[in-house]
Design an enzyme around this catalytic site. Structure first.
Site, PDB file in Angstrom:
ATOM      1  CB  CYS A 179     -36.190-140.635  73.946  1.00  0.00           C
ATOM      2  SG  CYS A 179     -37.729-140.271  74.786  1.00  0.00           S
ATOM      3  CG  ASP A 203     -29.689-133.001  71.565  1.00  0.00           C
ATOM      4  OD1 ASP A 203     -29.732-132.277  72.581  1.00  0.00           O
ATOM      5  OD2 ASP A 203     -30.377-134.035  71.438  1.00  0.00           O
ATOM      6  CD  GLN A 215     -29.203-135.268  79.299  1.00  0.00           C
ATOM      7  OE1 GLN A 215     -28.730-135.008  80.402  1.00  0.00           O
ATOM      8  NE2 GLN A 215     -30.496-135.538  79.124  1.00  0.00           N
ATOM      9  CG  HIS A 246     -33.679-137.577  72.885  1.00  0.00           C
ATOM     10  ND1 HIS A 246     -34.876-137.104  72.401  1.00  0.00           N
ATOM     11  CD2 HIS A 246     -33.888-137.879  74.192  1.00  0.00           C
ATOM     12  CE1 HIS A 246     -35.769-137.122  73.384  1.00  0.00           C
ATOM     13  NE2 HIS A 246     -35.190-137.588  74.477  1.00  0.00           N
ATOM     14  CE  LYS A 266     -33.725-132.916  78.676  1.00  0.00           C
ATOM     15  NZ  LYS A 266     -34.278-134.187  79.164  1.00  0.00           N
TER      16      LYS A 266
HETATM   17  N1  PMP Z   1     -31.915-134.543  73.417  1.00  0.00           N
HETATM   18  C1  PMP Z   1     -31.388-135.152  74.485  1.00  0.00           C
HETATM   19  C2  PMP Z   1     -29.974-135.638  74.430  1.00  0.00           C
HETATM   20  C3  PMP Z   1     -32.153-135.301  75.626  1.00  0.00           C
HETATM   21  O1  PMP Z   1     -31.626-135.910  76.690  1.00  0.00           O
HETATM   22  C4  PMP Z   1     -33.483-134.806  75.655  1.00  0.00           C
HETATM   23  C5  PMP Z   1     -34.357-134.982  76.871  1.00  0.00           C
HETATM   24  N2  PMP Z   1     -34.385-136.301  77.378  1.00  0.00           N
HETATM   25  C6  PMP Z   1     -33.977-134.176  74.519  1.00  0.00           C
HETATM   26  C7  PMP Z   1     -33.157-134.060  73.428  1.00  0.00           C
HETATM   27  C8  PMP Z   1     -35.361-133.618  74.466  1.00  0.00           C
HETATM   28  O2  PMP Z   1     -35.517-132.577  75.366  1.00  0.00           O
HETATM   29  P1  PMP Z   1     -36.951-131.969  75.679  1.00  0.00           P
HETATM   30  O3  PMP Z   1     -37.816-133.145  76.083  1.00  0.00           O
HETATM   31  O4  PMP Z   1     -36.719-131.037  76.807  1.00  0.00           O
HETATM   32  O5  PMP Z   1     -37.450-131.316  74.453  1.00  0.00           O
END
Ligand code: PMP
Length: 397
Positions: free
Chosen positions: A355, A191, A194, A114, A217
């Site tokens: 993203c 990270d 998910q 991401h 999430k």
């Molecule tokens: N890493 C991953 C794998 C994600 O799916 C996301 C959210 N789409 C993020 C990081 C970022 O999370 P946040 O927007 O809650 O900071």
């Protein structure tokens, strides 16, 4: 089953929607909403500061939230730092770890990260003259572990990898990566944005040094996330955000840091949100994380079956060992157009690059449409999705 759970989620009763954008954010059960309301109505005060009862009550509740999170992932409570979310956790960590790097050091991430696990490292690499390297992805949508074994070497200081891809659903071999990183004395960051919402997580078992995830999430509120770090790592690490609440003693010239986790929690924290997250965890634990995982697996399998019957559809991600989502493209139709027709049919999905631009570039894609599932979703939601895609094909052909 998913159906009986829907009644806990006011939005899903108030609005007729097949909500399939859970990888972005999940809906909130009444228990979580009520915990936040209760806090503001009966316990609101700042933490760590007041001698009066109310502040002590708020402080206790805030400390208990650390404990609840810690137990959930198999950590100690002083290893849990509350942040704004995954993005914030990785940025805080990157700024702190930056001070341990020198020119020529290497940072290893992957092609399926991401943006929030790419850009902080790009910036750090630029600032200190370190090199950023990417573990490639195979045509089967998995990390190329043979390449990883060559990429991670004695120059590597940091490895930062996504546990479950938010686009492909791929579940990465964290344990193997952890062993690889540690063999060369590198720090490994996971990270878990998910993975933590979707599967049982034990940080001791994974043996990762750091883990980042977001409350929103996993049926928790926005504005709260977690940075887990091994105590020994956190103790050695300098903070990167400074101010009130994170100090022991301050003179005009210098300051000493508070104990963990306060050292990394400068300023008034997101107290109500932390309490909301603790309630979200209780909600998930009540279901059981194994059940949460199995439900996601079942829905994903069902979606694979249903969607693969649609002519001209291309599904991304591995066949097996994948998380609770499915990204796809319909031949000749732009993902935005697919999702707009789905929107008209009351189906909420994500369209674009989610993203993960370098990942889409790897497969020469402009974008994709992603349906992502959570505990309250049902096969009917997926039927509605499949029907909507067929309608989109008819309208847009
Ligand atoms: N890493 C991953 C794998 C994600 O799916 C996301 C959210 N789409 C993020 C990081 C970022 O999370 P946040 O927007 O809650 O900071």
């Amino acid at each position: 089953g998913g159906n009986s759970m829907k009644k806990d989620f006011p939005l899903l009763t108030n609005i007729d929607i097949a909500y399939l954008d859970n990888a972005s954010t999940t809906q909130k059960p009444k228990q979580v909403i009520q915990a936040i309301v209760d806090f503001y109505e009966n316990s609101n005060a700042n933490v760590h500061r007041g001698i009066y009862n109310l502040s002590q009550k708020a402080s206790l509740m805030y400390a208990e939230a650390h404990e609840t999170v810690a137990k959930f992932i198999g950590a100690n409570e002083d290893e849990i730092i509350f942040t704004k979310g995954t993005t914030d956790s990785i940025n805080i960590l990157a700024q702190s770890l930056k001070k341990t790097l020198k020119e020529g050091d290497e940072i290893v991430i992957s092609e399926m990260e991401h943006h929030s696990n790419i850009i902080p490292w790009q910036q750090v690499a630029k600032e200190v003259g370190a090199r950023l390297k990417y573990i490639p992805i195979t045509d089967k949508f998995e990390l190329d572990m043979d390449k990883a074994k060559k990429l991670i070497n004695k120059k590597t200081k940091i490895v930062s990898v996504v546990h479950m891809s938010n686009t492909l659903g791929t579940i990465n071999p964290i344990k193997e990566l952890t062993e690889l990183a540690h063999k060369f004395g590198a720090v490994i960051i996971i990270d878990g944005a998910q993975s933590v919402p979707h599967m049982p997580i034990d940080v001791r078992g994974l043996d990762c040094d750091f883990l980042a995830f977001s409350g929103h999430k996993m049926v928790g509120p926005t504005g709260i996330g977690v940075l887990y770090g091994k105590r020994a790592r956190l103790e050695k690490l300098d903070p990167s955000v400074f101010g009130g609440g994170m100090i022991k003693e301050v003179t005009k010239e210098a300051a000493t840091w508070a104990d963990l986790p306060e050292k990394f929690e400068a300023g008034t924290p997101a107290i109500a949100q932390a309490i909301g997250l603790a309630e979200a965890i209780r909600y998930l634990e009540n279901i059981g994380m194994k059940k949460v995982f199995v439900h996601g697996q079942k829905l994903t399998k069902y979606a694979q079956e249903q969607l693969s019957q649609i002519e001209g559809i291309e599904i991304f991600g591995p066949e097996e060992n994948r998380g609770s989502m499915i990204a796809f493209n319909v031949k000749g139709i732009h993902p935005h157009d697919v999702s707009e027709i789905l929107n008209q049919k009351g189906v909420a999905v994500r369209a674009g690059n989610h993203c993960t631009m370098p990942l889409h570039n790897r497969f020469e894609l402009q974008g994709s449409t992603r349906a992502s599932f959570y505990i309250y979703n049902t096969e009917e939601d997926i039927d509605r999705l499949a029907k909507g895609i067929r309608t989109a094909k008819e309208i847009l052909k």
